[in-house]
Design an enzyme around this catalytic site. Sequence first.
Site, mmCIF file in Angstrom:
data_model
loop_
_atom_site.group_PDB
_atom_site.id
_atom_site.type_symbol
_atom_site.label_atom_id
_atom_site.label_comp_id
_atom_site.label_asym_id
_atom_site.label_seq_id
_atom_site.Cartn_x
_atom_site.Cartn_y
_atom_site.Cartn_z
ATOM 1 N N CYS B 417 0.795 -1.225 0.000
ATOM 2 C CA CYS B 417 0.000 0.000 0.000
ATOM 3 C C CYS B 417 0.827 1.275 0.000
ATOM 4 O O CYS B 417 0.530 2.218 -0.729
ATOM 5 C CB CYS B 417 -0.966 -0.005 1.161
ATOM 6 S SG CYS B 417 -0.165 -0.208 2.754
ATOM 7 N N HIS B 461 -2.842 0.701 6.704
ATOM 8 C CA HIS B 461 -3.015 0.919 5.280
ATOM 9 C C HIS B 461 -2.643 2.363 4.960
ATOM 10 O O HIS B 461 -2.639 3.221 5.837
ATOM 11 C CB HIS B 461 -4.478 0.633 4.897
ATOM 12 C CG HIS B 461 -4.699 0.514 3.426
ATOM 13 N ND1 HIS B 461 -3.889 -0.236 2.609
ATOM 14 C CD2 HIS B 461 -5.666 1.042 2.619
ATOM 15 C CE1 HIS B 461 -4.325 -0.157 1.368
ATOM 16 N NE2 HIS B 461 -5.420 0.608 1.344
ATOM 17 N N ASP B 477 -7.909 4.776 -3.522
ATOM 18 C CA ASP B 477 -7.038 3.740 -2.960
ATOM 19 C C ASP B 477 -6.355 3.012 -4.107
ATOM 20 O O ASP B 477 -6.907 2.071 -4.669
ATOM 21 C CB ASP B 477 -7.856 2.777 -2.114
ATOM 22 C CG ASP B 477 -6.954 1.834 -1.320
ATOM 23 O OD1 ASP B 477 -5.728 1.829 -1.577
ATOM 24 O OD2 ASP B 477 -7.462 1.119 -0.447
#
Lengths: 317, 660
Positions: B417, B461, B477
């Site tokens: 991430c 994250h 995202d």
Amino acid sequence: MRDSLQRFQRWAEKRLPALTRYRRPESLPIELHRRRIYIVPSGFGIGFSVLLLVMLVGALNYANNAALLLTCLLGATSAASMLVAFRSLDGLRLSHVRAGHAIAGQPIELTLAFDSSRQRNAIRLDLGGDIVAFAIDANTTAQVKLTLPTAQRGWQPLPRLRLWSTWPLGLFRAWSWLHPDQSVLVWPRPEVVGPSPHAPADDARHMHLHRGDELAALRDYRAGDPQRHIAWKASARHDHLLVKDFEQPQSRPQWQLDWRQLNALDNEARIARLARWLNEAQAQRCSYSLWLPGDEIASSSGPLHYARCMNALAQLP
Amino acid sequence: MTSPAPRRKAIEPPIDPRAFDLLSLTLAVVLGLHAPHLPWWLSIALALTLGGRWWQRRQRAGRVPRWLKLPLLALLTLAVIVEYGNIFGREPGSALVVGLLILKLLETETTRDARVASSFACFGLMTALLFDQGLIATVVVALGLLPALASLRALEPGQSPVSLARGLLPGLALSAAALPLALLAFLLVPRLSSPLWGAPSPGPARTGLSDNMSPGNFTDLLTDDHPAMRVSFDGAPPPADLRYFRAYVMWNFDGRSWRYADARYAGPREPATLEADGSIRYQISLQPTHQRVLPTLDVPLQAPAQASLQADREVLADKPVNDELSYSARSALRYRLQSTLDERSRRRGLRLPAGFNPRTLALAAQWRQRYGSDDAAIVQAALTLFHNGGFRYTLAPAPLGRDSVDDFLFDTHEGFCEHYSSAFTVLMRAAGIPSRVVTGYQGGYWNKFGNYLLVRYSDAHAWSEVWLAGRGWVRIDPTGAVRPERVSLGAAAAAGDQLSWYRNDWLQGLRNRWDVVNRWWDQGVIGFDALRQRGLLTPFGIRDTDTATLGILLAISSVLFITIGLAWALFRRRSHDPLRDALRDLERRLARMGVVRGVTEGPHHYLSRAARALPGQRDELARLMSCYLELRYAHDEPPPESLRMFQRAVQDFRVVNVVK
């Protein structure tokens, strides 16, 4: 230190009879009841509670709830152990006391029989400086042996016994007093040296009469055998005569020990001398009789006879 | 009949081998519980000392000589000082406690020594809880009390021998019986609102999210599956793809790492405007992080108590979170954040360090040329690149060079991430779209039993926010473009088989379910502090329970428990011999008439004597006697029918006074 403690104890018992309410002797069997079981924290118990306190303050200070829980658990467990300590004595029964034989000045062996309906561990019994630890299984009897010092001949009442236990964790000490209404008989102490007993005259005829009166076997009749030695009943079952064959035992002297022969001595000295003669007679395995004022024991031998004579000596006024 | 061999007490008799074995076992347990935080060499040295002493005493009872003991003591103190610098504090203190305990064993020969060692071992067990007060640790430590209790028992003289395992059981029974009282004391012992001395040094905390992000520094976090926080919602939980928890919003990029600048540097500003459409309420209990940030569901409407909402709607507590903290908050799932962007923020949102990542800049310029002013198209182009450009999600990516974004986008094509969000944000900024990196948690496990969302550190994250005209800050995202299941299923699913064996599915499921117990423990036991204790009696109408009330309650309930215990202690089971009881009953009745049974008198003799003494009842007594003798001696076990008849006959027996 120890003396002053005992003095204090005596004082406390006089002032507060409830402390040892069963001070007076009581008859057997004695069953321990909650009213006569006392319990206090032991020295280790006090130390342990200080440790618990430190743990408690530490856990609270560090706001550590897991440690606090552990401390609470340990504390509650020790409190519960107090009840277990009480229960290890509650309901215990002293059913009888048996005494061995001992002469004055030597310790006498006592056997105390305790019984219980449940299992008990680590019960201790104090008598003087002697401590015995024992366990009892459920519905059984434990024979506990301990020794009691003796001082003089005659009936000696049992002292007060302390029964105590620090089971299960040693944190609490539960105790109770036992004072059985029972005495033990202490035999007189024989004198160390002295004259031999006056040997009774060896009556030859008397010896003859007693010679060979123990039946050893049956044998065939030989000419010259006395008629009264023939075993008529046994012979009736056989086709020839049988004769009772008698052994010729070693001649055993018979001692007649008599209080009246020792006029020159005072009472205790007479008793000591008679005790020594009894010992010698017993050692030589001869038969003997004993005459005492108010008691006359016919001639016999063996340990029972010996004990009877010694008992009679011990009980003389 | 048993004839136990009584043992005479000598002066300070040596303890028997069984007690010594149990004591050694106790100390081994203490050492085992402390070993994880002792230096390894000290653990091994102490274990060898313990084992050696045990072996030595098996050969021959006797103390270890003083010339050996004193140097060992000095050596221990020296070792602790060398390792920790001093002997005070949690780690050095516990090392010293364990060491002293084991040295104590060297001189343990008498009952007194063994008792001291056993009780000191209890203290050693407690100190193990200063390091970990989880449920399992506490249970293990509490079980460690068993050998300690068993060794105290074994020190008592004169007991029936039992096996080692059975020796532990009575202690367990005793503690189990004491447990209600212990729990009560635990509830009612007044807590201190402030410590008496010192403050506990913070444990080796899990840092959780940090306020900066550079490629690779999430790796530790993503493999740490300890719980980070637990969230329970008022009403239904949000759908899985909206479970984003906002922690840090990062603007500043120096070419390698992203950095969070809190109000001290950026200056206090009003929170960004928020137009919300509906809201959701929830409670979070956060594990200690020693940081100020409080993760909240994206995007919070207002700050919880004793915390404040920062400019970018991140929430900072007034003080670092050093203990587990519960807070409730309200968030909007559909929102428009900061619909007008001021010039200063726009400049901050576009700033890139000079001289880094030339190829990325070129790509962005190329996109800008192709899509004109359509920002949304550029965002889509970047997501398409991640989706179709051969990118791979992995927790062990290749290292990156100086131009980290260039290396990632054009060479290595692998990362997780933080690589994706970092690269995406740089791309956006290069294309002229204001953007920033947001870190926090995403996903979590929905625990059906406890109705709460369990968020682990591995759910950490990072994502991006881009500012689009008319829509405000929009959450993008980029990791989701590469690995959609990262968003929908969670970190563990995305990592696939790269994780170690113990995190496979069923075990993970078990751990997730077990967490409900952990939560109960953490909240109900560990979190039961002075504040909660004051509210203990609220259900009974007492709003504020003060120390005096607690003390009185503790005293009253202890007395209650002691009464129950006494009732148990005084309870005597009826004897197993009803026939004897019935005969005793008869004896009592006869004794009232003056016929007392002698100690050595048998039943036949006694009852015959009674029949002679009480001619009025001669027949009845003769019948009772023959009945008793038959029941007693004719059967192994008296038939219940006849036994009942005998009991009834005894009850009906009345002594009639005979006028002579």
